[in-house]
Design a protein around this motif. Structure first.
Motif, PDB file in Angstrom:
ATOM      1  N   ASN A 153      77.592  42.388  32.568  1.00  9.01           N
ATOM      2  CA  ASN A 153      78.018  43.271  33.655  1.00  9.01           C
ATOM      3  C   ASN A 153      77.746  42.601  35.001  1.00  9.01           C
ATOM      4  OD1 ASN A 153      78.954  45.539  35.039  1.00  9.01           O
ATOM      5  ND2 ASN A 153      76.949  46.533  35.019  1.00  9.01           N
ATOM      6  N   ARG A 166      81.768  46.039  35.224  1.00 15.04           N
ATOM      7  CA  ARG A 166      82.075  47.298  34.527  1.00 15.04           C
ATOM      8  C   ARG A 166      83.256  48.031  35.156  1.00 15.04           C
ATOM      9  NH1 ARG A 166      78.998  49.901  31.041  1.00 15.04           N
ATOM     10  NH2 ARG A 166      77.100  48.819  31.656  1.00 15.04           N
ATOM     11  N   GLN A 199      82.170  50.533  27.070  1.00 13.81           N
ATOM     12  CA  GLN A 199      81.064  50.652  28.032  1.00 13.81           C
ATOM     13  C   GLN A 199      79.754  50.201  27.422  1.00 13.81           C
ATOM     14  OE1 GLN A 199      81.692  51.201  31.062  1.00 13.81           O
ATOM     15  NE2 GLN A 199      83.740  52.105  30.968  1.00 13.81           N
ATOM     16  N   SER A 428      65.521  49.507  40.121  1.00 14.25           N
ATOM     17  CA  SER A 428      65.701  48.814  38.849  1.00 14.25           C
ATOM     18  C   SER A 428      65.122  47.409  38.929  1.00 14.25           C
ATOM     19  CB  SER A 428      67.184  48.720  38.507  1.00 14.25           C
ATOM     20  OG  SER A 428      67.391  47.812  37.443  1.00 14.25           O
ATOM     21  N   ARG A 451      64.582  56.606  27.272  1.00 14.20           N
ATOM     22  CA  ARG A 451      65.735  55.719  27.367  1.00 14.20           C
ATOM     23  C   ARG A 451      65.617  54.578  26.354  1.00 14.20           C
ATOM     24  NH1 ARG A 451      66.693  51.398  30.351  1.00 14.20           N
ATOM     25  NH2 ARG A 451      68.905  50.844  30.418  1.00 14.20           N
TER      26      ARG A 451
ATOM     27  N   LYS B 190      73.594  49.122  41.424  1.00 14.37           N
ATOM     28  CA  LYS B 190      73.525  48.057  40.422  1.00 14.37           C
ATOM     29  C   LYS B 190      72.283  48.273  39.578  1.00 14.37           C
ATOM     30  CE  LYS B 190      75.450  44.048  42.835  1.00 14.37           C
ATOM     31  NZ  LYS B 190      74.999  42.803  43.517  1.00 14.37           N
ATOM     32  N   ASP B 191      72.448  48.224  38.279  1.00 16.02           N
ATOM     33  CA  ASP B 191      71.303  48.415  37.382  1.00 16.02           C
ATOM     34  C   ASP B 191      71.671  47.851  36.025  1.00 16.02           C
ATOM     35  OD1 ASP B 191      69.048  49.212  36.060  1.00 16.02           O
ATOM     36  OD2 ASP B 191      69.444  51.361  36.189  1.00 16.02           O
ATOM     37  N   ASN B 192      71.124  46.707  35.678  1.00 12.51           N
ATOM     38  CA  ASN B 192      71.457  46.059  34.398  1.00 12.51           C
ATOM     39  C   ASN B 192      70.245  45.990  33.483  1.00 12.51           C
ATOM     40  OD1 ASN B 192      74.194  45.699  34.615  1.00 12.51           O
ATOM     41  ND2 ASN B 192      74.065  43.636  35.462  1.00 12.51           N
ATOM     42  N   TYR B 195      71.836  48.699  27.724  1.00  7.00           N
ATOM     43  CA  TYR B 195      73.006  49.560  27.564  1.00  7.00           C
ATOM     44  C   TYR B 195      72.960  50.713  28.554  1.00  7.00           C
ATOM     45  CZ  TYR B 195      71.907  47.430  23.026  1.00  7.00           C
ATOM     46  OH  TYR B 195      71.528  46.576  22.043  1.00  7.00           O
ATOM     47  N   ASP B 196      74.111  51.011  29.121  1.00  6.64           N
ATOM     48  CA  ASP B 196      74.195  52.039  30.149  1.00  6.64           C
ATOM     49  C   ASP B 196      74.376  53.403  29.466  1.00  6.64           C
ATOM     50  OD1 ASP B 196      74.571  53.509  32.396  1.00  6.64           O
ATOM     51  OD2 ASP B 196      76.138  52.235  33.234  1.00  6.64           O
ATOM     52  N   LYS B 198      74.161  56.411  30.377  1.00  2.00           N
ATOM     53  CA  LYS B 198      74.966  57.459  31.009  1.00  2.00           C
ATOM     54  C   LYS B 198      76.445  57.313  30.653  1.00  2.00           C
ATOM     55  CE  LYS B 198      75.674  55.468  35.654  1.00  2.00           C
ATOM     56  NZ  LYS B 198      74.828  54.264  35.491  1.00  2.00           N
ATOM     57  N   GLN B 199      76.902  56.072  30.412  1.00  2.00           N
ATOM     58  CA  GLN B 199      78.313  55.890  30.057  1.00  2.00           C
ATOM     59  C   GLN B 199      78.641  56.574  28.739  1.00  2.00           C
ATOM     60  OE1 GLN B 199      80.318  54.727  32.183  1.00  2.00           O
ATOM     61  NE2 GLN B 199      78.954  53.684  33.590  1.00  2.00           N
TER      62      GLN B 199
END
Lengths: 477, 477
Positions: A153, A166, A199, A428, A451, B190-192, B195-196, B198-199
């Motif tokens: 990403n 993304r 995603q 982050s 998470r 931006k936050d990597n 896995y996201d 929220k998506q």
């Protein structure tokens, strides 16, 4: 448990892939066993270079059955060791570099379809040839690949306007950890048929499958663009200037890069052919790029006027707008050479953090003070993408110290302090570089357990054998 | 296996939530047991209306333990029965409508934080009060809620420029199926960090958890805007016009809605107070909205000039630009009344499909011909978001037929034909409305088995007991 590949598996892969696609020679593998920053070096049982998605499927299917680890690799420009195998030597490197074609560019649909190994600068050129633009760029554009950009990403210098990778991925083709092919290249602007699987693959660092191709969003080439360099007093002034320019120019502001005086000084001292952009010195600097559509006012005029107004209002101390492409390139070079100029200075502790945009000015000043107070003589160089709340916060050893020894002793504590301050600001610990292997411990230390548990559940569900890029992204339990 | 709630569980929830948050009265539950289109009616053991995320956590935690189904609900405006419980009556309805505050609006960060039950039009107003704009709107804005918009990845009329809900969600707070709280509201650009998550929750239709709040992207309020109505000869001409306007005006084009002559005729005949927008008749029409920033040329002037040029080039037959807000509203009313005008005509078979944008003109003409040929006398009304490749493709029974009888006999075959044509064009059987319960069978029939298997693996991993909105989104195996 993962196993090393058996001779029979290696033979079957060699005959599947042929001599161009399979190698166990040390010389062929060597460049791909270490990371770009030179921090990690691993081993691999073989280097696989498939030429088609079907070959990737066969590789993954056979390795899933045999419980053999796979490490996917694109341009190998990870900043966090994300594409370097471990030292056990049981993993197979899967290079996507042979799958490097830009399959199609549609100006009408504003879509390009590129294979995973296509290089970013080649994609830029293919889009430009069709009168379009792929609006993501970064320093490693000459070697970074589409598959790597998707899997990390990636961010870069135009996130402010266009978002990270993304935001630009319209579809993906990928081989899932059981060897099945996810055929999701159809570039639909809207598609609500359940969870958006692509995603999950974006930013998964190859831990949920191997991206083999992507449909990517293109935008209209701008009618004109303009680059300016601004001197000002503080990060807070820089943010106020950004909001002022956005109000005047709308979404035309594409880049807004913050550079402190000392980072600029490093560049001017260390990079041949660079010159000070402004007459006087300023504590902080900003590089702005804005664009205008074909029918709009020329971007240079519009930016000039907006900056003149900002100077009149005291939002900035001085500004220069590039009068030529050469001048624009020279301004960009000042910004893009910071990493190189730092490297000339020797090693440092690097952080790639983000906080909410409005919190960034205070974060930069407070974190700098906190680090320089606690670690006597250490020097902070903080620069980056102010409009995204993303700062590259690097800490150099004290001038007199032996860099390696100081880093060996202090780097961990420096990083924990910086990341704790990031956490307090709701930020982050990885804004754009990902987790890879270098941030695993800090992710384990700082992540919300809810998470982390959800991420592990997803990983187990899609890759129950754990063959996909093991030891990356997810801290072991 | 799911179980009905025990009296003890109901008692514990009643005492947890108090009289405002718990009801088993038929009258209180009745409005929420049927869907907006009147196609489904279910039953529920109780209506739960939590006031806080902690209450939602307690509900989900207790129901996970007891294996009791939960059906989350926002404004109950689903087009696909996504928020209607089944007829067994063992599920608990969880209304988020009491959690309706817009917690904060930051003009500096361009972020609003809203609870799941906040109503879209209230969010619009809160953003406007801060000089900002939340750039997603749709017909149901007076009742649709933030949680529902997130959970269905809602689209609307500004997707062309700003993307669907997914593009506007910066952070989420959600209760996962085990009752844990995912605290992801921090609005980072931006936050990597892996896995996201929220998506996955965006567009999950409540099957992976209950969204309790969202951080949403705001944009600058435009300096001026302009609405025009254009008459032209074909969908292909409309797409050519869109690309021409984009080249002239950049991303200023926010809406580009395609309306066929017969849909306009339905509106003019069925909706009081509407008037023909152009002097002559045209086979196809387009509503365009464009904006301009504060310092740009006025949007009306710019659009007028671009349209004059397009008329001169023969890209359009006639055009009118609204000279006042009242005229702009009247033009929008013509577009937004199509669904209502169709309803006046009686029931029809509705499809919400997408294809690649460049394929849409041919798709509309060919699918219309195919349906009207095969189903004698049936009339197709196809309208929608041309710039997104999204068409609402509705098929009305023949003029002489008894609508209900014809639909009972033919609706399934009509839908299969339309969806097969969509599949051939590489499209989606659900562009923006989701799957809910009404598209389950067609999803099962048309979906790529690899993708479906991956979705099921994700669902099982995160909701092993299957308590979250059962019978929606994922076809049973």
């Amino acid at each position: 448990m993962l196993r090393p590949p058996s001779p029979a598996l290696l033979d079957s892969l060699a005959s599947l892939l042929g001599p161009r696609g399979f190698s166990r020679e040390a010389e062929a593998m060597e460049p791909w066993l270490g990371d770009w920053r030179g921090r990690y070096r691993g081993r691999a049982a073989a280097l696989l270079s498939p030429a088609t998605a079907a070959e990737v499927q066969a590789i993954v299917g056979r390795c899933a059955e045999a419980m053999v680890a796979l490490v996917p690799q694109g341009g190998n420009t990870s900043m966090v060791g994300g594409a370097t195998p471990d030292v056990e030597g049981g993993a197979l490197l899967v290079s996507l570099r042979r799958m490097n074609s830009v399959r199609s560019v549609s100006a009408e649909d504003n879509v390009a379809v590129a294979e995973a190994g296509a290089i970013l600068s080649d994609l830029h050129e293919a889009a430009a040839a069709a009168g379009r633009r792929f609006p993501l760029s970064l320093g490693a554009k000459g070697s970074a690949t589409v598959g790597g950009l998707v899997s990390t990403n990636a961010g870069g210098t135009q996130v402010l306007r266009f978002g990270p990778m993304r935001s630009l991925v319209l579809g993906l083709e990928a081989v899932l950890p059981d060897g099945s092919l996810f055929e999701g290249l159809s570039a639909l602007r809207k598609d609500n048929r359940g969870y958006d699987l692509k995603q999950l693959l974006i930013g998964a660092e190859g831990t949920l499958g191997i991206v083999t191709a992507a449909s990517l969003k293109l935008v209209a080439a701008p009618g004109s663009h303009s680059v300016a360099w601004v001197g000002l007093g503080s990060p807070a002034a820089a943010l106020a200037l950004l909001r002022r320019l956005e109000a005047r120019l709308g979404e035309a502001v594409e880049s807004f890069e913050l550079v402190p005086e000392d980072a600029l000084a490093l560049v001017l001292a260390g990079i041949p052919g660079t010159r000070p952009p402004l007459a006087a010195s300023h504590r902080w600097h900003v590089l702005v790029e804005s664009v205008a559509p074909e029918s709009g006012r020329d971007a240079v005029d519009a930016l000039q006027e907006a900056l003149a107004e900002a100077l009149g209002e005291g939002l900035a101390q001085d500004a220069v707008v590039a009068a030529s492409e050469a001048q624009a390139a020279a301004l960009w070079r000042l910004r893009e050479s910071i990493a190189e100029a730092e490297r000339v200075q020797g090693p440092s502790v690097k952080h790639d953090v983000s906080v909410p945009v409005s919190a960034m000015p205070a974060f930069i000043e407070q974190a700098r003070a906190a680090v320089e107070t606690r670690f006597d003589g250490a020097r902070v160089v903080a620069f980056g993408h102010l409009g995204d709340g993303n700062v590259h916060f690097n800490v150099q050893p004290p001038a007199g110290a032996t860099a390696e020894a100081w880093l060996a002793e202090q780097a961990g504590a420096v990083t924990r302090l910086v990341h704790d301050l990031v956490g307090e600001a709701g930020g982050s610990i990885s804004a754009e570089h990902g987790i890879g292997q270098s941030k695993l411990a800090e992710l384990a230390r700082t992540a919300d357990p809810t998470r982390l548990a959800a991420l592990r559940a997803i990983k187990s569900a899609l890759d129950p054998a754990g063959i996909m890029n093991p030891g990356k992204l997810l801290p072991s339990v």
